[in-house]
Design a protein around this motif. Structure first.
Motif, mmCIF file in Angstrom:
data_model
loop_
_atom_site.group_PDB
_atom_site.id
_atom_site.type_symbol
_atom_site.label_atom_id
_atom_site.label_comp_id
_atom_site.label_asym_id
_atom_site.label_seq_id
_atom_site.Cartn_x
_atom_site.Cartn_y
_atom_site.Cartn_z
ATOM 1 N N GLY A 458 0.812 -1.208 0.000
ATOM 2 C CA GLY A 458 0.000 0.000 0.000
ATOM 3 C C GLY A 458 0.844 1.257 0.000
ATOM 4 O O GLY A 458 2.059 1.239 0.227
ATOM 5 N N LEU A 459 0.181 2.391 -0.241
ATOM 6 C CA LEU A 459 0.876 3.670 -0.272
ATOM 7 C C LEU A 459 1.387 4.079 1.098
ATOM 8 O O LEU A 459 2.336 4.841 1.209
ATOM 9 N N SER A 460 0.733 3.586 2.154
ATOM 10 C CA SER A 460 1.120 3.976 3.504
ATOM 11 C C SER A 460 2.250 3.124 4.066
ATOM 12 O O SER A 460 2.654 3.304 5.204
ATOM 13 N N GLU A 461 2.776 2.199 3.262
ATOM 14 C CA GLU A 461 3.813 1.306 3.759
ATOM 15 C C GLU A 461 5.143 2.027 3.837
ATOM 16 O O GLU A 461 5.507 2.812 2.959
ATOM 17 N N GLU A 462 5.868 1.769 4.875
ATOM 18 C CA GLU A 462 7.156 2.408 5.100
ATOM 19 C C GLU A 462 8.194 1.348 5.423
ATOM 20 O O GLU A 462 7.883 0.222 5.782
#
Length: 498
Positions: A458-462
């Protein structure tokens, strides 16, 4: 006259083609054509029942409407002097309405009218005398951008000695089952990729596997013409439930040729099988016996599936026909055939049970409305001309898309509505035979004998300091495909396919 406070209290709130002689004509009266209203055999919709239940709940009055009604009740007891002032000339009323609130009150106002300045609508006092304020409309929120799948390769599982024909994720998302031409079935841990068990018993290559809804029983179909039921926990054949309890269940035999496809009903009590003998069998899983035999097609049965409530079974064949059957009676309710009559290698129902997804050997995947007998969507971009490859509908955080394997080794993902290719994932060296998706996990099987596991990023993955990827917690994170609310799932498909 009652005081303002009293009034305020009173205000309420690929096979050899042979023949297609059983293709129905539009004017025939064969039992393949559904009699009566086509909507009569649609599966029941729990969505409509839930909506009907919601309509019985009392309607809550918005807060701004409640404040407005309260202010109106406080402004009712006007003195005689105020009533006389309203009958004055228009020029005088305009002059009074433009007078600042800080100015001294008009001498014509009586002391009874002064408490209105302490009401909750004191800022609009001058305007409330001349007109009724309109309630403020909420600002419409912009439409949410659809979530695009972003699957990345994470694991490569090796252990089979030959090509892997099919791979399936268990309904609870914890296990992966793979069928191979080496005559074995293997079970893997979906999270870590660890090998858990190898099921040995077939005398020839295994073509297909299917999970029961509770993820505890696995069925396998082989070229030895037998179907075996396995206990996932023990890794042994399933035991009988009647008479001699504890005894291992014998293989299900009855087909006269290779077993090619399997599917469990939503309750797990019925197993449907398709074979090269051109027939569809329905088995009683608990008793281990044949319930019904359907002379379905004139070529090998390539795909089979149950609808969401188990009342319908769909089958397809390389004869180009797709047939919808009544589970309880065995009657053919509908026969679907495209004008080009391409061979059909796989078929499945949509999650809401209203559409059928068919994989054809002309490089096309078609979405059928089986009630009207028409093609709603056609998806292109993959390669499928020789082999019986498979795919599925997939749900990712409430968004539906179509996933399919390809003979060039890739996996293609389409948007259900606009048929746009959302992602092309490089998979295997050689043909990719099957793809299965369960939420954020996707798994594929290939001709190279490997199984590959992919995760949605996902885009929120870090990336943290140790190089380990971690997600920021969201309401939909970790939600399994089988656990998605039916209301949300149906609404997404209805919107996408309308």
């Amino acid at each position: 006259m009652s005081s303002p406070d009293e009034l305020a209290r009173d205000t309420p709130p690929p096979y050899k083609r042979r023949r297609t002689g059983d293709t129905p004509s539009s004017g025939s009266s064969s039992p393949d054509v559904l009699a009566g209203n086509p909507d009569d055999f649609l599966p029941p919709r729990r969505l409509s029942q839930r909506r009907a239940g919601l309509s019985k709940s009392p309607t809550k009055t918005p807060k701004y409407l409640d404040d407005f009604s309260r202010s109106q009740s406080l402004s009712r007891p006007l003195s005689e002097s105020v009533r006389r002032s309203r009958s004055a000339s228009s020029s005088e009323s305009r002059t009074r309405s433009q007078t600042p609130v800080r100015s001294s009150p008009s001498p014509t106002r009586s002391p009874r009218s002064r408490p209105r300045s302490q009401s909750p609508t004191s800022s609009n006092q001058s305007r409330s005398d001349s007109f009724s304020p309109e309630p403020q409309q909420p600002t419409p929120t912009p439409p949410r951008e659809p979530l695009k799948p972003n699957y990345k390769a994470r694991l490569a599982l090796h252990g089979h000695a030959k090509a892997v024909s099919q791979v399936r994720i268990s309904p609870n998302g914890r296990f992966i089952a793979s069928a191979s031409a080496d005559a074995t079935v293997k079970i893997w841990d979906a999270a870590t990729g660890a090998h858990m068990d190898t099921l040995v018993g077939h005398m020839a290559g295994v073509s297909c596997v299917a999970w029961t809804p509770d993820s505890n029983t696995l069925a396998s179909g082989s070229d030895d013409k037998a179907i075996r039921l396995w206990d996932r926990v023990t890794g042994r054949p399933k035991t009988t439930a009647r008479k001699s309890a504890g005894q291992e269940m014998a293989p299900l035999r009855g087909h006269h040729n290779y077993i090619h496809c399997l599917a469990f009903s939503p309750k797990g009590n019925i197993l449907a099988s398709g074979s090269y003998d051109e027939a569809v069998f329905l088995w009683d899983v608990r008793a281990g016996r044949l319930m019904r035999s359907l002379p379905a097609h004139s070529d090998p049965v390539a795909g089979i599936d149950f609808c969401c409530d188990g009342t319908l079974v769909v089958s397809c064949s390389t004869d180009g026909l797709i047939r919808v059957w009544d589970t309880s009676t065995g009657q053919c309710l509908r026969t679907l055939v495209h004008e080009d009559n391409p061979a059909v290698s796989n078929v499945c129902f949509s999650p809401n049970g209203r559409f059928v997804l068919a994989f054809n050997l002309d490089n096309c995947i078609r979405l059928w409305d089986y009630v009207s007998g028409s093609v709603k969507k056609t998806y292109q971009g993959h390669r499928n001309e020789k082999f019986s490859i498979g795919g599925c509908f997939a749900i990712l955080n409430g968004e539906a898309f179509v996933a399919s394997a390809s003979e060039d080794g890739d996996v293609i993902l389409w948007d259900v509505k606009n048929k746009e290719v959302l992602q092309r994932v490089q998979g295997h060296k050689g043909v990719c035979f099957w793809v299965d998706v369960h939420g954020e996990t996707m798994v594929t099987a290939g001709q190279d004998g490997s199984i590959r596991v992919y995760r949605h990023i996902g885009l929120s993955e870090e990336v943290n300091g140790n190089g380990v990827r971690s997600h920021s917690k969201t309401p939909n994170q970790g939600m399994l495909q089988g656990e998605l609310p039916i209301r949300q799932e149906d609404a997404r498909l209805e919107e996408a396919l309308s």
